[in-house]
Design an enzyme around this catalytic site. Sequence first.
Site, short mmCIF file in Angstrom:
data_model
loop_
_atom_site.label_atom_id
_atom_site.label_comp_id
_atom_site.label_asym_id
_atom_site.label_seq_id
_atom_site.Cartn_x
_atom_site.Cartn_y
_atom_site.Cartn_z
N THR A 40 0.83 -1.21 0.00
CA THR A 40 0.00 0.00 0.00
C THR A 40 0.87 1.26 0.00
O THR A 40 0.57 2.24 -0.68
CB THR A 40 -0.92 -0.01 1.25
OG1 THR A 40 -1.70 -1.19 1.21
CG2 THR A 40 -1.83 1.21 1.28
N HIS A 43 1.97 1.92 -3.42
CA HIS A 43 0.93 2.64 -4.21
C HIS A 43 0.96 4.13 -3.87
O HIS A 43 0.83 4.98 -4.76
CB HIS A 43 -0.46 2.08 -3.90
CG HIS A 43 -0.69 0.70 -4.42
ND1 HIS A 43 -0.79 0.42 -5.76
CD2 HIS A 43 -0.84 -0.49 -3.78
CE1 HIS A 43 -0.98 -0.88 -5.93
NE2 HIS A 43 -1.01 -1.45 -4.74
P1 NAD Z 1 2.64 -7.87 -3.90
O1 NAD Z 1 2.21 -6.91 -4.94
O2 NAD Z 1 3.99 -7.72 -3.29
O3 NAD Z 1 2.54 -9.36 -4.45
C1 NAD Z 1 1.80 -9.73 -5.56
C2 NAD Z 1 2.62 -10.75 -6.33
O4 NAD Z 1 1.83 -11.25 -7.41
C3 NAD Z 1 3.90 -10.17 -6.92
O5 NAD Z 1 5.03 -10.88 -6.44
C4 NAD Z 1 3.68 -10.35 -8.42
O6 NAD Z 1 4.89 -10.64 -9.12
C5 NAD Z 1 2.72 -11.53 -8.44
N1 NAD Z 1 2.07 -11.75 -9.73
C6 NAD Z 1 1.90 -10.88 -10.76
N2 NAD Z 1 1.34 -11.51 -11.82
C7 NAD Z 1 1.15 -12.80 -11.48
C8 NAD Z 1 0.60 -13.94 -12.13
N3 NAD Z 1 0.14 -13.88 -13.38
N4 NAD Z 1 0.57 -15.11 -11.45
C9 NAD Z 1 1.03 -15.20 -10.19
N5 NAD Z 1 1.55 -14.14 -9.52
C10 NAD Z 1 1.61 -12.96 -10.15
O7 NAD Z 1 1.52 -7.83 -2.81
P2 NAD Z 1 1.41 -8.30 -1.28
O8 NAD Z 1 1.79 -7.16 -0.40
O9 NAD Z 1 2.03 -9.64 -1.06
O10 NAD Z 1 -0.19 -8.43 -1.25
C11 NAD Z 1 -0.83 -9.42 -2.04
C12 NAD Z 1 -2.13 -8.91 -2.61
O11 NAD Z 1 -3.07 -8.69 -1.55
C13 NAD Z 1 -2.06 -7.58 -3.35
O12 NAD Z 1 -2.98 -7.62 -4.44
C14 NAD Z 1 -2.53 -6.58 -2.32
O13 NAD Z 1 -3.09 -5.42 -2.90
C15 NAD Z 1 -3.59 -7.39 -1.61
N6 NAD Z 1 -3.88 -7.01 -0.21
C16 NAD Z 1 -5.16 -7.11 0.19
C17 NAD Z 1 -5.51 -6.88 1.50
C18 NAD Z 1 -6.93 -7.05 1.94
O14 NAD Z 1 -7.24 -6.69 3.07
N7 NAD Z 1 -7.77 -7.63 1.10
C19 NAD Z 1 -4.52 -6.52 2.42
C20 NAD Z 1 -3.19 -6.43 2.00
C21 NAD Z 1 -2.88 -6.70 0.68
#
Ligand code: NAD
Length: 341
Positions: A40, A43
């Site tokens: 976050t 972003h």
């Molecule tokens: P991050 O962006 O570090 O990890 C996402 C990963 O997905 C990256 O390593 C990226 O390379 C990978 N990725 C991209 N394309 C892909 C594909 N085709 N197949 C497989 N993997 C692929 O994010 P993070 O901090 O580990 O968080 C994970 C996700 O959870 C993010 O989308 C984030 O926004 C979300 N999030 C949601 C909440 C919630 O409360 N719902 C809270 C925190 C984070």
Amino acid sequence: MKALSKLTAMPGLTMNQVEKPAIGHNDLLIKIKKTAICGTDIHIWKWDEWAQKTIPVPMHVGHEYVGTVVEIGSEVQGFKIGDRVSGEGHITCGHCRNCRAGRRHLCRNTVGVGVNRPGAFAEYLVLPAFNAFPIPDDISDDLAAIFDPFGNAVHTALSFNMVGEDVLITGAGPIGIMAVAIAKHVGARHVVITDVNEYRLDLARKMGATRAVNVLNEDLKDVMSDLKMTEGFDVGLEMSGNPQAFRSMLETMQHGGKVALLGIPPADTAIDWNQVIFKGLEIKGIYGREMFETWYKMVALIQSGLDITPIITHHFHVDEFEQGFEAMLSGQSGKVILSWE
Ligand code: NAD
Ligand code: ZN
């Protein structure tokens, strides 16, 4: 006090002086020891569309931290000066139906620390005492500083029973990688994780993944046949926010499988609903952490031997925050810790 702020509506963050916050009757004043950089915050750093419409300017940000209680509001009970705490970053209203039923993570009026109100990238943070979580002595500052994202992983991974099940995790970001370790710890059989980033897939292997699959050069279905998985994954944890990853998950799920969605896909993401309907899949959206069941589970998982320390790959002093953000932006990192001491 020193704080890492978004001063103008532009990419980046700057270190500057802001007024030390004053506490209300129900608040704690926390002196920050360590913070971690969240996706976050990236972003917010990049100042993307979401950040532009969400983050007030000027404001200091940050919501992953550990610190020490240095001042206590007059109505607060259960804390004393010197307590080491982290905190739930979702401040809930307390009066909606879900809050009153104890389902605080489903509050419709949630306000985010470091997102909608001043955050933890500062020498001091004011937090409602209700949101503070005491950290036991046997849990390190580094681990306590990442309880927020660890909690996302725990909340998601413990949503469905994994004992003896085959689990697919899409997205080896810090949260996906921690989910690997949790799934193995609680007794899943095969834990397969996908990504397109080799550095992170390597970390996932270190954390115990049965297979860490780079979907750019390996087919998930081939991996399944290697593992003699004839029917499909029992549990899916979507942790990438990538539409293609989500679609491949739906295609490889077992009939009656259970899917938890943490990753945030683009609003117009389309899927093949037939995969959901004819397979009878159960899909659950995950937001934040359960208050405070997830927090108790995090402590208990670590105290029962779960080791997530390899996910912390970088340490910097906060004066070197730009290097910390560089490490996160490069994709060649797990969690990055910034020390404020
Ligand atoms: P991050 O962006 O570090 O990890 C996402 C990963 O997905 C990256 O390593 C990226 O390379 C990978 N990725 C991209 N394309 C892909 C594909 N085709 N197949 C497989 N993997 C692929 O994010 P993070 O901090 O580990 O968080 C994970 C996700 O959870 C993010 O989308 C984030 O926004 C979300 N999030 C949601 C909440 C919630 O409360 N719902 C809270 C925190 C984070
Ligand atoms: Zn509420």
